[in-house]
Write a protein that holds these residues in place. Structure first.
Motif, PDB file in Angstrom:
ATOM      1  N   ASP A   1       0.816  -1.214   0.000  1.00 32.10           N
ATOM      2  CA  ASP A   1       0.000   0.000   0.000  1.00 32.10           C
ATOM      3  C   ASP A   1       0.846   1.258   0.000  1.00 32.10           C
ATOM      4  N   LYS A   2       2.135   1.144   0.332  1.00 35.05           N
ATOM      5  CA  LYS A   2       3.051   2.275   0.332  1.00 35.05           C
ATOM      6  C   LYS A   2       4.016   2.234  -0.852  1.00 35.05           C
ATOM      7  N   SER A   3       3.950   1.200  -1.669  1.00 35.34           N
ATOM      8  CA  SER A   3       4.817   1.068  -2.842  1.00 35.34           C
ATOM      9  C   SER A   3       4.012   1.356  -4.093  1.00 35.34           C
ATOM     10  N   ALA A   4       4.660   1.973  -5.090  1.00 38.35           N
ATOM     11  CA  ALA A   4       3.917   2.409  -6.277  1.00 38.35           C
ATOM     12  C   ALA A   4       4.773   2.311  -7.530  1.00 38.35           C
ATOM     13  N   ILE A   5       4.094   2.122  -8.659  1.00 39.10           N
ATOM     14  CA  ILE A   5       4.725   2.127  -9.979  1.00 39.10           C
ATOM     15  C   ILE A   5       4.328   3.426 -10.676  1.00 39.10           C
ATOM     16  N   PHE A   6       5.315   4.118 -11.236  1.00 42.31           N
ATOM     17  CA  PHE A   6       5.086   5.372 -11.947  1.00 42.31           C
ATOM     18  C   PHE A   6       5.236   5.139 -13.456  1.00 42.31           C
ATOM     19  N   PHE A   7       4.424   5.820 -14.243  1.00 40.84           N
ATOM     20  CA  PHE A   7       4.668   5.897 -15.683  1.00 40.84           C
ATOM     21  C   PHE A   7       3.977   7.137 -16.237  1.00 40.84           C
ATOM     22  N   TYR A   8       4.428   7.555 -17.417  1.00 38.67           N
ATOM     23  CA  TYR A   8       3.851   8.747 -18.049  1.00 38.67           C
ATOM     24  C   TYR A   8       2.809   8.327 -19.073  1.00 38.67           C
ATOM     25  N   ASP A   9       1.610   8.844 -18.919  1.00 41.90           N
ATOM     26  CA  ASP A   9       0.504   8.610 -19.842  1.00 41.90           C
ATOM     27  C   ASP A   9       0.562   9.698 -20.917  1.00 41.90           C
ATOM     28  N   ILE A  10       1.069   9.352 -22.095  1.00 40.91           N
ATOM     29  CA  ILE A  10       1.272  10.330 -23.163  1.00 40.91           C
ATOM     30  C   ILE A  10      -0.047  10.928 -23.624  1.00 40.91           C
ATOM     31  N   GLN A  11      -1.056  10.084 -23.809  1.00 36.01           N
ATOM     32  CA  GLN A  11      -2.330  10.557 -24.350  1.00 36.01           C
ATOM     33  C   GLN A  11      -2.999  11.572 -23.428  1.00 36.01           C
ATOM     34  N   ASN A  12      -2.969  11.317 -22.121  1.00 30.79           N
ATOM     35  CA  ASN A  12      -3.653  12.191 -21.164  1.00 30.79           C
ATOM     36  C   ASN A  12      -2.716  13.180 -20.491  1.00 30.79           C
ATOM     37  N   LYS A  13      -1.422  13.150 -20.845  1.00 25.77           N
ATOM     38  CA  LYS A  13      -0.414  14.048 -20.277  1.00 25.77           C
ATOM     39  C   LYS A  13      -0.479  14.051 -18.755  1.00 25.77           C
ATOM     40  N   SER A  14      -0.327  12.853 -18.196  1.00 21.77           N
ATOM     41  CA  SER A  14      -0.359  12.725 -16.742  1.00 21.77           C
ATOM     42  C   SER A  14       0.726  11.761 -16.281  1.00 21.77           C
ATOM     43  N   LEU A  15       1.281  12.054 -15.119  1.00 23.39           N
ATOM     44  CA  LEU A  15       2.197  11.140 -14.454  1.00 23.39           C
ATOM     45  C   LEU A  15       1.355  10.257 -13.545  1.00 23.39           C
ATOM     46  N   ASN A  16       1.268   8.971 -13.876  1.00 25.96           N
ATOM     47  CA  ASN A  16       0.398   8.054 -13.146  1.00 25.96           C
ATOM     48  C   ASN A  16       1.182   7.327 -12.062  1.00 25.96           C
ATOM     49  N   LYS A  17       0.636   7.341 -10.873  1.00 28.03           N
ATOM     50  CA  LYS A  17       1.227   6.670  -9.718  1.00 28.03           C
ATOM     51  C   LYS A  17       0.247   5.595  -9.268  1.00 28.03           C
ATOM     52  N   THR A  18       0.568   4.334  -9.591  1.00 21.93           N
ATOM     53  CA  THR A  18      -0.311   3.222  -9.248  1.00 21.93           C
ATOM     54  C   THR A  18       0.280   2.456  -8.076  1.00 21.93           C
ATOM     55  N   ARG A  19      -0.367   2.513  -6.926  1.00 14.51           N
ATOM     56  CA  ARG A  19       0.087   1.746  -5.774  1.00 14.51           C
ATOM     57  C   ARG A  19      -0.188   0.257  -6.011  1.00 14.51           C
ATOM     58  N   LEU A  20       0.597  -0.562  -5.362  1.00 14.75           N
ATOM     59  CA  LEU A  20       0.479  -1.997  -5.597  1.00 14.75           C
ATOM     60  C   LEU A  20      -0.783  -2.591  -4.983  1.00 14.75           C
ATOM     61  N   ASN A  21      -1.543  -1.783  -4.227  1.00 15.28           N
ATOM     62  CA  ASN A  21      -2.854  -2.221  -3.751  1.00 15.28           C
ATOM     63  C   ASN A  21      -3.969  -1.767  -4.693  1.00 15.28           C
ATOM     64  N   ASN A  22      -3.591  -1.281  -5.878  1.00 14.97           N
ATOM     65  CA  ASN A  22      -4.498  -0.908  -6.976  1.00 14.97           C
ATOM     66  C   ASN A  22      -5.059   0.502  -6.855  1.00 14.97           C
ATOM     67  N   GLU A  23      -4.622   1.296  -5.882  1.00 16.34           N
ATOM     68  CA  GLU A  23      -5.017   2.702  -5.839  1.00 16.34           C
ATOM     69  C   GLU A  23      -4.191   3.482  -6.866  1.00 16.34           C
ATOM     70  N   ILE A  24      -4.793   4.500  -7.474  1.00 17.21           N
ATOM     71  CA  ILE A  24      -4.096   5.241  -8.525  1.00 17.21           C
ATOM     72  C   ILE A  24      -4.235   6.747  -8.294  1.00 17.21           C
ATOM     73  N   GLU A  25      -3.172   7.461  -8.591  1.00 21.25           N
ATOM     74  CA  GLU A  25      -3.157   8.927  -8.538  1.00 21.25           C
ATOM     75  C   GLU A  25      -2.605   9.423  -9.871  1.00 21.25           C
TER      76      GLU A  25
END
Length: 304
Positions: free
Chosen positions: A169-193
């Motif tokens: 819940d405190k670990s996350a995967i980051f990637f850049y969403d080119i289409q929506n121009k957003s930096l996505n932070k997906t926690r390993l418990n499936n929460e997304i920012e």
């Protein structure tokens, strides 16, 4: 293989283009290293004299779509070799090239082109990989489903960008969403920012880099002759425009506690940036790849 002087020690012809990095492994557990890598149709293990180790190359009946990765879970020389084939099946092999017992996984939905990764979080092991449509798979050592992430995740050429925490819940995967121009932070418990990135670049090459292991990621976008850098909250750090078009490449250089970044233009002009992505003007020569910085002798002087 070459001596440090550049003299050729030995040469070996292989059946196809190399797909993976070359891993140094101690196959015999005698403190002598061999070189492990794969092509689409075989896994090679070559000794220091250029000879295949007995039992190698291992022919792949179904070609691989990605580079192998090599793990030593307990740091005892019991290596695991892992790859995905054209039928989307994940294979886990022992160091002798034989399949491990008990690994069961139905397969990915789509083709996999990135290496499977191993991460240890809060004393638990996770095998992670994404396919070409962004489907994410988080498995245990035996192929059991360990992470239930339903959001799409994509990774840069150097793999998944993971910020470790105490538990999933405190670990996350980051990637850049080119289409929506957003930096996505997906926690390993499936929460997304999703963090908005204010940029005019429509289809950039993107990189996520940390200055140190404990730092947050910086996002770097490169398109045409533009380079933009943002912090992990979407704040613009630097925006640069060069006279010539840039190649979609970027290297981080760490020497003497200082951070630098290097790239090159399409006409071969090398560019060096400091840790705040400001151009170092005194750095001026041509190359075919982004320069790196290494110690070539025991004097302690770094060479580019």
């Amino acid at each position: 293989m070459l001596f440090r002087s550049g003299k050729i020690l030995w040469k070996k012809e292989i059946e196809d283009l190399k797909k993976s990095a070359i891993f140094q492994v101690d196959f015999y557990k005698n403190n002598k290293l061999q070189y492990l890598f794969n092509t689409a149709t075989a896994i090679h293990l070559i000794d220091r004299n250029g000879n295949e180790v007995a039992g190698f190359p291992v022919s792949l009946n179904i070609p691989s779509t990605n580079a192998i990765n090599v793990f030593d879970y307990e740091k005892n020389g019991d290596y695991r070799i892992i790859y995905v084939d054209t039928l989307n099946k994940i294979h886990v092999l022992r160091s002798d090239g034989k399949p491990v017992d008990g690994f069961e996984f139905a397969g990915t939905k789509k083709r996999v082109t990135q290496p499977v990764e191993w991460h240890r979080i809060n004393s638990k092991d996770y095998l992670m990989v994404t396919d070409i449509e962004g489907n994410f798979y988080g498995l245990g050592r035996k192929g059991e489903k360990r992470l239930a992430i339903t959001h799409s995740i994509f990774c840069a050429n150097d793999g998944l960008s993971i910020q470790y925490g105490k538990g999933i819940d405190k670990s996350a995967i980051f990637f850049y969403d080119i289409q929506n121009k957003s930096l996505n932070k997906t926690r390993l418990n499936n929460e997304i920012e999703k963090i908005e990135i204010k940029t005019e670049l429509e289809n950039p090459k993107w990189f996520l880099l940390k200055k140190t292991q404990n730092d947050n990621f910086d996002l770097i976008l490169i398109q045409n002759n533009n380079l933009e850098a943002f912090d992990n909250q979407g704040k613009l750090i630097q925006s640069l425009k060069f006279d010539n078009e840039l190649t979609p490449s970027l290297k981080k250089i760490t020497k003497s506690k200082s951070i630098y970044y290097s790239t090159i233009t399409q006409n071969g002009q090398s560019i060096l940036l400091d840790g705040n992505f400001k151009k170092i003007s005194a750095y001026n020569f041509k190359s075919t790849q982004p320069p790196v910085c290494e110690m070539l002798n025991e004097i302690g002087r770094a060479h580019v």
